[in-house]
Every structure is written in structure tokens, then in C-alpha cells.
Design a protein around this motif. Structure first.
Motif, PDB file in Angstrom:
ATOM      1  N   PHE A  35       0.182  36.824  21.841  1.00  9.63           N
ATOM      2  CA  PHE A  35       0.165  35.567  22.589  1.00  9.63           C
ATOM      3  C   PHE A  35      -0.956  34.675  22.083  1.00  9.63           C
ATOM      4  CE2 PHE A  35       1.852  38.838  25.354  1.00  9.63           C
ATOM      5  CZ  PHE A  35       3.073  38.276  25.697  1.00  9.63           C
ATOM      6  N   LYS A  36      -0.878  33.404  22.437  1.00 11.92           N
ATOM      7  CA  LYS A  36      -1.935  32.458  22.085  1.00 11.92           C
ATOM      8  C   LYS A  36      -2.352  31.723  23.345  1.00 11.92           C
ATOM      9  CE  LYS A  36      -0.426  31.653  17.364  1.00 11.92           C
ATOM     10  NZ  LYS A  36       0.109  30.692  16.409  1.00 11.92           N
ATOM     11  N   ILE A  37      -3.645  31.781  23.650  1.00  7.16           N
ATOM     12  CA  ILE A  37      -4.202  30.992  24.737  1.00  7.16           C
ATOM     13  C   ILE A  37      -4.424  29.594  24.166  1.00  7.16           C
ATOM     14  CG2 ILE A  37      -6.164  30.698  26.298  1.00  7.16           C
ATOM     15  CD1 ILE A  37      -4.502  33.183  26.900  1.00  7.16           C
ATOM     16  N   SER A  74       2.544  22.621  19.585  1.00  9.18           N
ATOM     17  CA  SER A  74       2.969  24.008  19.775  1.00  9.18           C
ATOM     18  C   SER A  74       4.012  24.404  18.736  1.00  9.18           C
ATOM     19  CB  SER A  74       3.538  24.172  21.192  1.00  9.18           C
ATOM     20  OG  SER A  74       4.014  25.459  21.400  1.00  9.18           O
ATOM     21  N   LEU A  75       4.949  23.506  18.473  1.00  7.54           N
ATOM     22  CA  LEU A  75       5.976  23.775  17.467  1.00  7.54           C
ATOM     23  C   LEU A  75       5.343  23.909  16.081  1.00  7.54           C
ATOM     24  CD1 LEU A  75       9.458  22.286  17.359  1.00  7.54           C
ATOM     25  CD2 LEU A  75       8.122  22.246  15.278  1.00  7.54           C
ATOM     26  N   ILE A  76       4.468  22.975  15.717  1.00  7.92           N
ATOM     27  CA  ILE A  76       3.807  23.006  14.404  1.00  7.92           C
ATOM     28  C   ILE A  76       2.956  24.263  14.270  1.00  7.92           C
ATOM     29  CG2 ILE A  76       2.056  21.863  12.975  1.00  7.92           C
ATOM     30  CD1 ILE A  76       3.148  19.175  14.121  1.00  7.92           C
ATOM     31  N   GLN A  77       2.226  24.605  15.314  1.00  7.20           N
ATOM     32  CA  GLN A  77       1.387  25.805  15.308  1.00  7.20           C
ATOM     33  C   GLN A  77       2.242  27.056  15.061  1.00  7.20           C
ATOM     34  OE1 GLN A  77      -1.971  28.128  15.698  1.00  7.20           O
ATOM     35  NE2 GLN A  77      -2.060  25.930  15.723  1.00  7.20           N
ATOM     36  N   SER A  78       3.424  27.116  15.665  1.00  2.00           N
ATOM     37  CA  SER A  78       4.309  28.274  15.491  1.00  2.00           C
ATOM     38  C   SER A  78       4.863  28.357  14.079  1.00  2.00           C
ATOM     39  CB  SER A  78       5.467  28.206  16.491  1.00  2.00           C
ATOM     40  OG  SER A  78       4.979  28.303  17.797  1.00  2.00           O
ATOM     41  N   SER A  83       3.225  33.957  14.979  1.00  3.84           N
ATOM     42  CA  SER A  83       2.917  35.256  15.571  1.00  3.84           C
ATOM     43  C   SER A  83       4.255  35.957  15.792  1.00  3.84           C
ATOM     44  CB  SER A  83       2.172  35.075  16.897  1.00  3.84           C
ATOM     45  OG  SER A  83       3.003  34.421  17.827  1.00  3.84           O
ATOM     46  N   ALA A  84       4.239  37.095  16.448  1.00  5.43           N
ATOM     47  CA  ALA A  84       5.479  37.847  16.683  1.00  5.43           C
ATOM     48  C   ALA A  84       6.474  37.058  17.526  1.00  5.43           C
ATOM     49  CB  ALA A  84       5.154  39.176  17.363  1.00  5.43           C
ATOM     50  N   THR A  85       5.991  36.126  18.318  1.00  2.00           N
ATOM     51  CA  THR A  85       6.871  35.358  19.202  1.00  2.00           C
ATOM     52  C   THR A  85       7.076  33.920  18.728  1.00  2.00           C
ATOM     53  OG1 THR A  85       4.983  34.812  20.576  1.00  2.00           O
ATOM     54  CG2 THR A  85       6.285  36.740  21.219  1.00  2.00           C
ATOM     55  N   ALA A  86       6.697  33.624  17.495  1.00  2.00           N
ATOM     56  CA  ALA A  86       6.780  32.249  16.989  1.00  2.00           C
ATOM     57  C   ALA A  86       8.223  31.738  16.969  1.00  2.00           C
ATOM     58  CB  ALA A  86       6.183  32.167  15.592  1.00  2.00           C
ATOM     59  N   PHE A  87       9.191  32.644  16.775  1.00  2.29           N
ATOM     60  CA  PHE A  87      10.584  32.196  16.715  1.00  2.29           C
ATOM     61  C   PHE A  87      11.015  31.504  18.013  1.00  2.29           C
ATOM     62  CE2 PHE A  87      11.029  36.226  18.832  1.00  2.29           C
ATOM     63  CZ  PHE A  87      12.138  36.086  19.663  1.00  2.29           C
ATOM     64  N   ILE A  88      10.350  31.817  19.108  1.00  2.00           N
ATOM     65  CA  ILE A  88      10.678  31.178  20.386  1.00  2.00           C
ATOM     66  C   ILE A  88      10.214  29.726  20.373  1.00  2.00           C
ATOM     67  CG2 ILE A  88      10.204  31.188  22.864  1.00  2.00           C
ATOM     68  CD1 ILE A  88       9.854  34.262  22.579  1.00  2.00           C
ATOM     69  N   GLU A 159      12.891  38.443  28.902  1.00  2.54           N
ATOM     70  CA  GLU A 159      12.463  38.744  30.268  1.00  2.54           C
ATOM     71  C   GLU A 159      11.023  39.252  30.266  1.00  2.54           C
ATOM     72  OE1 GLU A 159      13.845  41.776  33.700  1.00  2.54           O
ATOM     73  OE2 GLU A 159      15.428  40.607  32.737  1.00  2.54           O
ATOM     74  N   ILE A 160      10.717  40.172  29.374  1.00  4.57           N
ATOM     75  CA  ILE A 160       9.355  40.716  29.281  1.00  4.57           C
ATOM     76  C   ILE A 160       8.378  39.637  28.825  1.00  4.57           C
ATOM     77  CG2 ILE A 160       7.903  42.341  27.992  1.00  4.57           C
ATOM     78  CD1 ILE A 160      10.404  44.201  27.932  1.00  4.57           C
ATOM     79  N   PHE A 161       8.764  38.872  27.799  1.00  8.39           N
ATOM     80  CA  PHE A 161       7.888  37.838  27.257  1.00  8.39           C
ATOM     81  C   PHE A 161       7.571  36.782  28.313  1.00  8.39           C
ATOM     82  CE2 PHE A 161       7.333  33.775  24.957  1.00  8.39           C
ATOM     83  CZ  PHE A 161       6.145  34.081  24.330  1.00  8.39           C
ATOM     84  N   SER A 162       8.569  36.393  29.103  1.00  5.79           N
ATOM     85  CA  SER A 162       8.356  35.384  30.142  1.00  5.79           C
ATOM     86  C   SER A 162       7.273  35.819  31.114  1.00  5.79           C
ATOM     87  CB  SER A 162       9.644  35.139  30.923  1.00  5.79           C
ATOM     88  OG  SER A 162      10.665  34.736  30.075  1.00  5.79           O
ATOM     89  N   TRP A 163       7.380  37.051  31.592  1.00  4.61           N
ATOM     90  CA  TRP A 163       6.398  37.542  32.554  1.00  4.61           C
ATOM     91  C   TRP A 163       5.035  37.739  31.906  1.00  4.61           C
ATOM     92  CZ3 TRP A 163       7.011  36.827  37.420  1.00  4.61           C
ATOM     93  CH2 TRP A 163       8.302  36.724  37.941  1.00  4.61           C
ATOM     94  N   MET A 164       5.014  38.102  30.637  1.00  3.91           N
ATOM     95  CA  MET A 164       3.735  38.261  29.939  1.00  3.91           C
ATOM     96  C   MET A 164       3.021  36.916  29.782  1.00  3.91           C
ATOM     97  SD  MET A 164       3.241  41.412  29.607  1.00  3.91           S
ATOM     98  CE  MET A 164       1.820  41.433  28.568  1.00  3.91           C
ATOM     99  N   ILE A 165       3.793  35.847  29.533  1.00  2.00           N
ATOM    100  CA  ILE A 165       3.191  34.507  29.466  1.00  2.00           C
ATOM    101  C   ILE A 165       2.489  34.207  30.782  1.00  2.00           C
ATOM    102  CG2 ILE A 165       3.712  32.029  29.479  1.00  2.00           C
ATOM    103  CD1 ILE A 165       5.956  32.555  27.519  1.00  2.00           C
ATOM    104  N   LEU A 166       3.208  34.469  31.858  1.00  2.00           N
ATOM    105  CA  LEU A 166       2.668  34.185  33.179  1.00  2.00           C
ATOM    106  C   LEU A 166       1.419  35.018  33.448  1.00  2.00           C
ATOM    107  CD1 LEU A 166       3.554  32.314  35.463  1.00  2.00           C
ATOM    108  CD2 LEU A 166       4.769  34.224  36.478  1.00  2.00           C
TER     109      LEU A 166
END
Length: 192
Positions: A35-37, A74-78, A83-88, A159-166
Motif C-alpha cells: 500500500f501507499k500512504i 495517483s494514476l501517474i504514480q501507479s 506496486s503489487a496493486t498498481a493495476f487497480i 474484497e480483501i484489498f478494499s478492507w485493507m485500504i480502509l
């Protein structure tokens, strides 16, 4: 929005800071595992404050503009620092649209409370809460609800990623925003 040399200069300066925060690693987005803060809500709020103080422009349109820049960053950074979740977040539906919505709501609320006789510091903390909460909430809702539809082969991941963001992003981003933005905003108010 009145366009004049003053407005263009301020927008150019703020845009260059957005670019700096986006393009320099560890400046606007702090990696925390997969994740990225992000410190972009702080920059979003400072931009909103500067633009309002210097041009007296409608805060709603400023919120939309700077929400768009936040999402684009955010798009440019990805793309540049995946990162592992950049495709999102390469998908504008997850990077840009939630930030435009956040900017619109934050601008609307800032516009609404601008004329109320709030203590300035309380108002700034309230805006920190609003911007950070709606940023996280909209990203969460888009990823949680639309991610499984768009990427149907990875339902559990979303589902997991959403809750992890939160769980991982919201509180640190809120604390950082609340610590950094109000003093900057009050200093800007003294200058202008």
C-alpha cells in the motif's frame, strides 16, 4: 472562474507542486508494503486554501480541479512506481473518479462553511476530516463494488484489498493531514 495572469500563475505553481509530489519517490506517496500512504490530501487542501485566499474563486470548481489533479497523480504514480496493486489505480475509475467526487464534496462543504463564524482552527480540522474521509471512502466504495465487476477473475483480491485500504490508509492519512494542514492554512491566512 476568472482567468487572468494572477490565476494562471497560482495554478501553475500549484500544478508544479502536484507534479513534484507525484514524480519524486517518497514525497507524495509513502510506500507501506503493498500500500501507499498518500500526502496528497494535504496538498489538495493547501491548494484549495491558497486558491481561495488569492483569487476568491468558487471553492466547488477548485475542489473539482484539484480533485482531478489528485486522481491524475495517483494514476501517474501507479504507472511510474508500480506496486503489487498498481493495476487497480491505473484504471481512471479507481484513481481519478473517486478523487473528483472527494474534491467536489470537500469544495462544496468548504464553500458552505466559509461564511459561518467557525473558529478557523476547528474549520481546518473539519476540512482535514472531510477530505481524508471522502478520499478513503470513495476509493473503498469504487474498489469494493466495481473492482470485482471489472476484474471478475479476482473477486477475493478486491474484497480483501478494499478492507485493507480502509484499515491501513485511513487513520495514518487522517493524522498526517490533521497535523500538517491546519498550521499551513493558518499561516497562509496571515500572509493573505
Amino acid at each position: 472562474m476568472k482567468i487572468n495572469i494572477h490565476t494562471l500563475t497560482i495554478n501553475s505553481f500549484l500544478l508544479s507542486i502536484f507534479l513534484l509530489f507525484t514524480l519524486v519517490p517518497w514525497l507524495g506517496y509513502l510506500p507501506l508494503g503493498i500500500f501507499k500512504i498518500t500526502l496528497m490530501p494535504i496538498l489538495f487542501l493547501v491548494s484549495l486554501e491558497v486558491f481561495n485566499l488569492t483569487t476568491k474563486t468558487n471553492l466547488i470548481s477548485c475542489g473539482i480541479l484539484y480533485g482531478f489533479l489528485f486522481g491524475l497523480s495517483s494514476l501517474i504514480q501507479s504507472v511510474l512506481y508500480p506496486s503489487a496493486t498498481a493495476f487497480i489505480f491505473i484504471n481512471p475509475l479507481f484513481s481519478i473518479v473517486p478523487r473528483i467526487l472527494m474534491g467536489t464534496i470537500t469544495g462544496l462543504i468548504a464553500f458552505s462553511i466559509k461564511n459561518v463564524n467557525f473558529n478557523s482552527l476547528i474549520e481546518k480540522f473539519f476540512l482535514c476530516f472531510i477530505a481524508t474521509t471522502f478520499n478513503t471512502l470513495f476509493v473503498f466504495l469504487f474498489v469494493y463494488n466495481l473492482g470485482p465487476i471489472i476484474y471478475s477473475d479476482q473477486n477475493e483480491l478486491f474484497e480483501i484489498f478494499s478492507w485493507m485500504i480502509l484499515l491501513t490508509n485511513y487513520l495514518p492519512e487522517l493524522i498526517l493531514t490533521a497535523l500538517i494542514f491546519p498550521p499551513i492554512a493558518l499561516a497562509l491566512k496571515r500572509i493573505y
